[in-house]
Motif scaffolding. Structure first.
Motif, short mmCIF file in Angstrom:
data_model
loop_
_atom_site.label_atom_id
_atom_site.label_comp_id
_atom_site.label_asym_id
_atom_site.label_seq_id
_atom_site.Cartn_x
_atom_site.Cartn_y
_atom_site.Cartn_z
N LEU A 45 57.51 -51.16 26.69
CA LEU A 45 57.78 -50.45 27.94
C LEU A 45 56.96 -51.01 29.10
O LEU A 45 57.38 -50.97 30.25
N THR A 46 55.77 -51.54 28.80
CA THR A 46 54.93 -52.13 29.84
C THR A 46 55.65 -53.28 30.56
O THR A 46 55.38 -53.56 31.73
N LEU A 47 56.59 -53.91 29.88
CA LEU A 47 57.33 -55.03 30.48
C LEU A 47 58.19 -54.60 31.67
O LEU A 47 58.59 -55.43 32.48
N PHE A 48 58.46 -53.30 31.80
CA PHE A 48 59.40 -52.82 32.81
C PHE A 48 58.72 -52.18 34.02
O PHE A 48 59.39 -51.59 34.87
N VAL A 49 57.41 -52.27 34.11
CA VAL A 49 56.68 -51.55 35.16
C VAL A 49 56.96 -52.10 36.56
O VAL A 49 56.87 -51.38 37.55
N GLN A 50 57.33 -53.35 36.67
CA GLN A 50 57.51 -53.99 37.97
C GLN A 50 58.64 -53.35 38.79
O GLN A 50 59.72 -53.10 38.28
N ASP A 51 58.37 -53.07 40.08
CA ASP A 51 59.41 -52.59 40.99
C ASP A 51 60.50 -53.65 41.13
O ASP A 51 60.24 -54.85 41.06
N VAL A 52 61.72 -53.19 41.36
CA VAL A 52 62.85 -54.11 41.52
C VAL A 52 63.53 -53.81 42.85
O VAL A 52 64.03 -52.71 43.08
N GLY A 53 63.51 -54.80 43.76
CA GLY A 53 64.16 -54.61 45.06
C GLY A 53 63.59 -53.45 45.85
O GLY A 53 64.32 -52.79 46.59
N GLY A 54 62.31 -53.20 45.68
CA GLY A 54 61.67 -52.11 46.42
C GLY A 54 61.90 -50.74 45.80
O GLY A 54 61.43 -49.73 46.34
N ARG A 55 62.58 -50.68 44.69
CA ARG A 55 62.84 -49.40 44.02
C ARG A 55 61.99 -49.28 42.76
O ARG A 55 61.80 -50.25 42.02
N ALA A 56 61.51 -48.07 42.51
CA ALA A 56 60.70 -47.82 41.31
C ALA A 56 61.54 -48.04 40.06
O ALA A 56 62.72 -47.71 40.03
N PRO A 57 60.95 -48.59 39.00
CA PRO A 57 61.69 -48.81 37.76
C PRO A 57 61.83 -47.52 36.97
O PRO A 57 60.94 -46.65 36.99
N GLY A 58 62.94 -47.38 36.26
CA GLY A 58 63.19 -46.20 35.46
C GLY A 58 63.70 -46.56 34.07
O GLY A 58 64.25 -47.64 33.86
N VAL A 59 63.51 -45.63 33.14
CA VAL A 59 63.96 -45.81 31.76
C VAL A 59 64.70 -44.56 31.33
O VAL A 59 64.20 -43.44 31.49
N MET A 60 65.89 -44.74 30.77
CA MET A 60 66.68 -43.62 30.27
C MET A 60 66.16 -43.20 28.90
O MET A 60 65.98 -44.03 28.01
#
Length: 484
Positions: free
Chosen positions: A152-167
């Motif tokens: 899950l740590t791999l997904f912490v980076q913001d994308v296009g100025g939007r906070a990352p989320g996980v379903m």
């Protein structure tokens, strides 16, 4: 007085949002009650029955002889000369120690784990799925929680100025919600369909994804379910895979209860993707398995593995670097994983004992699952789906308006109030459904189903008697209030 260096206002604020009901306030109260009993306090029960956590050995399951013999000889190689140790145990230990630095489990292993163990994991996965697996895609860890957090740590980076989320599913194992809170990842909940055996409708995935106020990057699926105990059908898995593909989502498959299935066939996400063919067979996937569950149930060993499929090379470089910082998982824990993925073979000296012990564990699980489902569905206001896998029951309870009102007066969720009353009056410690998530207006609790036969029967009888009295008390309370 000198001010504390760390205070509530300057500590990592993400940590303050972590909630883990499995060891939450009701469990803390259970421990307090145990201390009160030890000091002579009078209670309407003689002991606390811990049903809050799936710790099989703590609930009476005996360790597997083969696993413990491998651990004993690996830790003390002088036992190699003991005539009571079977030859296949000695052979296994020799194979493991030959891969250890200086032949000692006290030395560091490579960060991803011992090569021999990863090779055996790959062979296990290849046999399970009929799809080639590579040791290079296998990472061993200190329990599934360690590896889930690492991925899950791999997904912490913001994308296009939007906070990352996980379903994540609702209900879910709070490891996921707690870890997402710790990492600052946005939770995007989707609801399992209780009326359809906790299935996962694609329409619900679409609803959750389309309403997410973040950049959704990954999809967590727990199969078999925790706390729900369902096993996803092959068709449902394919629907989930198609959904993830169309939205470019990374799938994290928590498949740790696959060896605890009692009534259905298990389909891994990797196998389903492969058999669906291109383009689905090229999707990224992380699949988790642990020795804490399944037949071995060695929770204290803290050992698990993840298979990372088709991940970009530079991402793997980053993941490997992060794992290297942690040095390595317990080498003794890795020995347990080796036993799990490569148990005694038919005809080997340890096979007869292992087979009998495995059969006994499976029989108990089947009996407890059937008994729990039957008992809960016999109670007024209860509904419990058939337990297909895992080691828990997650019944729904319709609570009277008087109980809901009493809970609000005490500042508690209704199911938390119910579980607390159950603990105080019977000594049975379960976890309220609100700790796992549930649809608004519905109330559940999770209980383990692995206690010894007499204690399990006592627990079900205690819940039954309590529930009838609870309904009587709070239904009458509601009628009295209405009359006023």
């Amino acid at each position: 007085m000198k001010q504390k260096c760390l205070t509530e206002s300057n500590v990592n604020q993400k940590l303050l949002n972590i909630q883990y009901a499995v060891r939450g306030p009701i469990v803390a109260r259970a421990a307090q009650i145990e201390r009160e009993i030890q000091k002579g306090a009078e209670k309407p029960f003689s002991r606390v029955i811990r049903a809050n956590i799936g710790d099989c050995h703590a609930l009476g399951q005996k360790p597997f002889t083969f696993v413990r013999q491998v651990l004993a000889v690996a830790a003390c190689p002088a036992l190699m000369s003991c005539p009571d140790i079977p030859d296949d145990v000695k052979e296994r230990v020799k194979e493991i120690l030959d891969d250890c630095t200086q032949g000692s489990v006290g030395a560091y292993s490579p960060p991803a784990g011992l090569t021999i163990v990863r090779r055996h994991v790959a062979q296990y996965l290849t046999a399970r799925d009929g799809v080639p697996a590579s040791p290079e895609d296998i990472y061993l860890g200190a329990g599934a929680s360690d590896l889930i957090k690492a991925v899950l740590t791999l997904f912490v980076q913001d994308v296009g100025g939007r906070a990352p989320g996980v379903m994540i599913p609702i209900p879910q194992y709070p490891l996921f919600s707690g870890t997402l809170s710790e990492l600052g990842l946005t939770q995007v909940p989707y609801y399992l369909d209780e009326e359809s055996g906790w299935a996962l409708p694609p329409s619900e995935l679409q609803r959750a994804w389309s309403h997410a106020d973040c950049s959704v990057r990954a999809l967590v699926v727990i199969n078999p379910g925790n706390p729900t105990g369902q096993v996803l059908s092959r068709d449902n898995i394919e629907e989930i895979v198609r959904f993830a593909y169309e939205r470019n989502l990374f799938i994290l498959a928590d498949e740790v209860y696959q060896e605890n299935i009692v009534s259905k066939e298990f389909h891994s996400f990797k196998k389903a993707m492969h058999e669906m063919g291109a383009p689905y067979s090229a999707m990224e996937l992380a699949s988790f398995v642990t020795s804490s569950k399944g037949w071995a149930a060695e929770c204290g060993a803290r050992a698990a593995f993840v298979e990372l499929c088709r991940v970009a090379p530079r991402v793997l470089v980053a993941f490997n670097a992060a794992r290297a910082v942690a040095q390595c998982p317990s080498v003794l824990g890795q020995c347990v994983i080796d036993c799990v993925v490569k148990p005694p073979a038919p005809g080997s000296p340890s096979y007869t004992t292992w087979s009998r012990e495995r059969r006994d564990v499976r029989r108990v699980l089947q009996q407890r699952a059937a008994a729990a489902t039957r008992a809960f569905n016999s109670l007024p206001g209860y509904f419990c789906n058939v337990i297909e896998g895992s080691m828990f029951a997650f019944p729904r309870v319709d609570l009277p308006a008087g109980a809901v009102r009493a809970a609000a007066e005490r500042g508690l969720a209704p199911d938390e109030f119910y579980c607390l009353q159950l603990l105080e009056e019977t000594g049975v410690c379960v976890v309220p459904g609100s700790g796992f998530g549930q649809r608004a207006g519905s109330f559940h609790f999770r209980t383990t189903i692995l206690h010894p036969a007499s204690e399990f029967a006592h627990m079900l009888a205690a819940i039954t008697n309590f529930h009838h009295q609870f309904l009587k008390t709070y239904s009458l309370s509601c009628l009295t209030d209405d009359d006023d």
